[in-house]
Design a protein around this motif. Structure first.
Motif, short mmCIF file in Angstrom:
data_model
loop_
_atom_site.label_atom_id
_atom_site.label_comp_id
_atom_site.label_asym_id
_atom_site.label_seq_id
_atom_site.Cartn_x
_atom_site.Cartn_y
_atom_site.Cartn_z
N SER A 153 -0.55 8.52 -5.24
CA SER A 153 -0.56 7.66 -6.42
C SER A 153 -0.99 6.24 -6.10
N LEU A 154 -0.91 5.84 -4.85
CA LEU A 154 -1.42 4.52 -4.44
C LEU A 154 -2.77 4.63 -3.75
N ALA A 155 -2.91 5.63 -2.91
CA ALA A 155 -4.13 5.77 -2.11
C ALA A 155 -5.35 6.12 -2.96
N LEU A 156 -5.18 7.01 -3.92
CA LEU A 156 -6.32 7.44 -4.72
C LEU A 156 -6.92 6.31 -5.57
N PRO A 157 -6.10 5.56 -6.31
CA PRO A 157 -6.69 4.45 -7.09
C PRO A 157 -7.41 3.43 -6.20
N ARG A 158 -6.82 3.13 -5.03
CA ARG A 158 -7.47 2.18 -4.11
C ARG A 158 -8.82 2.70 -3.65
#
Length: 56
Positions: free
Chosen positions: A25-30
Motif C-alpha cells: 500500500s506504500l510501495a506501489l503508489p511510490r
C-alpha cells in the motif's frame, strides 16, 4: 447462490489484506508516481491513477 458477483468479492477482499501484509500500500503508489513522472504523465492524471492503487 443469490448474487453471483460475490464469488469475486472474496478474492478481492483477500487481495486488500495481502496488499497491507506485503506492505504494497506504500510501495506501489511510490513506484507508480516515479514511473508516471518518468513517462511524462501529467501530475493531475498521476494523482487520479495513484488513488486507485488499492484496487489493483
Amino acid at each position: 447462490m443469490v448474487t453471483p458477483w460475490t464469488v469475486g468479492a472474496v478474492p478481492h477482499e483477500v487481495g486488500h489484506t495481502l496488499q497491507v501484509d506485503l506492505r504494497l500500500s506504500l510501495a506501489l503508489p511510490r513506484a507508480l508516481r516515479r514511473r508516471f513522472a518518468r513517462e511524462g504523465l501529467p501530475p493531475a492524471a498521476t494523482r487520479i491513477r495513484v488513488r486507485w492503487t488499492k484496487e489493483i
